[in-house]
Motif scaffolding. Structure first.
Motif, PDB file in Angstrom:
ATOM      1  N   ILE A 109       0.836  -1.197   0.000  1.00 35.63           N
ATOM      2  CA  ILE A 109       0.000   0.000   0.000  1.00 35.63           C
ATOM      3  C   ILE A 109       0.875   1.253   0.000  1.00 35.63           C
ATOM      4  CG2 ILE A 109      -1.933  -1.129   1.164  1.00 35.63           C
ATOM      5  CD1 ILE A 109      -1.125   0.436   3.727  1.00 35.63           C
ATOM      6  N   SER A 110       0.329   2.301  -0.557  1.00 32.19           N
ATOM      7  CA  SER A 110       0.942   3.629  -0.493  1.00 32.19           C
ATOM      8  C   SER A 110       0.080   4.431   0.470  1.00 32.19           C
ATOM      9  CB  SER A 110       0.951   4.294  -1.867  1.00 32.19           C
ATOM     10  OG  SER A 110       1.705   3.540  -2.767  1.00 32.19           O
ATOM     11  N   LEU A 111       0.623   4.750   1.631  1.00 30.77           N
ATOM     12  CA  LEU A 111      -0.177   5.361   2.686  1.00 30.77           C
ATOM     13  C   LEU A 111       0.172   6.827   2.880  1.00 30.77           C
ATOM     14  CD1 LEU A 111      -1.596   3.781   5.684  1.00 30.77           C
ATOM     15  CD2 LEU A 111      -0.198   5.756   6.170  1.00 30.77           C
ATOM     16  N   LYS A 112      -0.854   7.655   2.982  1.00 32.28           N
ATOM     17  CA  LYS A 112      -0.672   9.076   3.281  1.00 32.28           C
ATOM     18  C   LYS A 112      -1.491   9.391   4.530  1.00 32.28           C
ATOM     19  CE  LYS A 112       0.316  13.437   2.557  1.00 32.28           C
ATOM     20  NZ  LYS A 112       1.633  13.988   2.610  1.00 32.28           N
ATOM     21  N   TYR A 113      -0.803   9.919   5.563  1.00 31.25           N
ATOM     22  CA  TYR A 113      -1.460  10.282   6.819  1.00 31.25           C
ATOM     23  C   TYR A 113      -1.575  11.798   6.895  1.00 31.25           C
ATOM     24  CZ  TYR A 113      -2.177  10.861  11.851  1.00 31.25           C
ATOM     25  OH  TYR A 113      -2.660  11.224  13.077  1.00 31.25           O
ATOM     26  N   VAL A 114      -2.777  12.286   7.134  1.00 30.38           N
ATOM     27  CA  VAL A 114      -3.024  13.723   7.210  1.00 30.38           C
ATOM     28  C   VAL A 114      -3.599  14.042   8.586  1.00 30.38           C
ATOM     29  CG1 VAL A 114      -4.281  15.676   6.224  1.00 30.38           C
ATOM     30  CG2 VAL A 114      -3.481  13.820   4.731  1.00 30.38           C
ATOM     31  N   ASP A 115      -2.921  14.933   9.300  1.00 31.61           N
ATOM     32  CA  ASP A 115      -3.404  15.405  10.604  1.00 31.61           C
ATOM     33  C   ASP A 115      -3.404  16.931  10.564  1.00 31.61           C
ATOM     34  OD1 ASP A 115      -3.960  16.079  13.196  1.00 31.61           O
ATOM     35  OD2 ASP A 115      -2.285  14.993  14.076  1.00 31.61           O
ATOM     36  N   PRO A 116      -4.534  17.518  10.193  1.00 29.77           N
ATOM     37  CA  PRO A 116      -4.556  18.973  10.040  1.00 29.77           C
ATOM     38  C   PRO A 116      -4.491  19.741  11.349  1.00 29.77           C
ATOM     39  CG  PRO A 116      -6.732  18.079   9.647  1.00 29.77           C
ATOM     40  CD  PRO A 116      -5.802  16.913   9.833  1.00 29.77           C
ATOM     41  N   SER A 117      -4.789  19.137  12.458  1.00 29.56           N
ATOM     42  CA  SER A 117      -4.821  19.697  13.807  1.00 29.56           C
ATOM     43  C   SER A 117      -4.988  21.210  13.845  1.00 29.56           C
ATOM     44  CB  SER A 117      -3.648  19.187  14.615  1.00 29.56           C
ATOM     45  OG  SER A 117      -2.481  19.889  14.395  1.00 29.56           O
TER      46      SER A 117
END
Length: 139
Positions: A109-117
């Motif tokens: 898998i190609s994973l992108k984690y986004v945490d805009p906080s």
């Protein structure tokens, strides 16, 4: 959600994970998902427990079906995780933990984690915000 969606669609077997505010309730996460129709495949909220195994199977099915998957997770979900043996203890932030589970259990898998906080909280208001909030502030 838009950023995670673009990233996930740009790579084979792309998975986007977005962690949003919501320590005790998933109101913001659910409404963010509703504001992005067709983009989000699963929204995890503190009000409802979820099985890690079932989620992994679901994500794999979505990847096989359309080659990408978007998950939105409210920060309070870390107390509502279960697996085949019962409740799971998630130490710290649920976002990185969930990403580690996805990487460990799904192939290629190609994973992108986004945490805009804070970026979510620090966006400048616009005219619509002012019109909506002004009457609220007067009462």
């Amino acid at each position: 959600i838009d950023v995670a969606s673009v990233e996930a669609r740009s790579f084979p077997r792309g998975v986007g994970v977005v962690r949003l505010m919501g320590r005790d309730a998933g109101f913001l996460a659910v409404h963010a998902c509703l504001a992005a129709p067709g983009d989000v495949d699963a929204c995890l909220v503190p009000e409802k427990s979820f099985s890690v195994d079932a989620l992994l199977r679901y994500v794999n099915e979505k990847l096989d079906e359309k080659d990408h998957c978007i998950l939105v997770v409210a920060e309070g979900v870390n107390t509502r995780v279960i697996d085949g043996n019962g409740p799971v203890t998630v130490d710290g932030d649920v976002g990185p933990w969930l990403c580690a589970q996805l990487k460990a259990n799904l192939e290629s898998i190609s994973l992108k984690y986004v945490d805009p906080s804070y970026a979510v909280r620090s966006a400048p208001s616009n005219a619509a915000d002012t019109i909506f909030c002004s009457p609220l502030a007067q009462h």
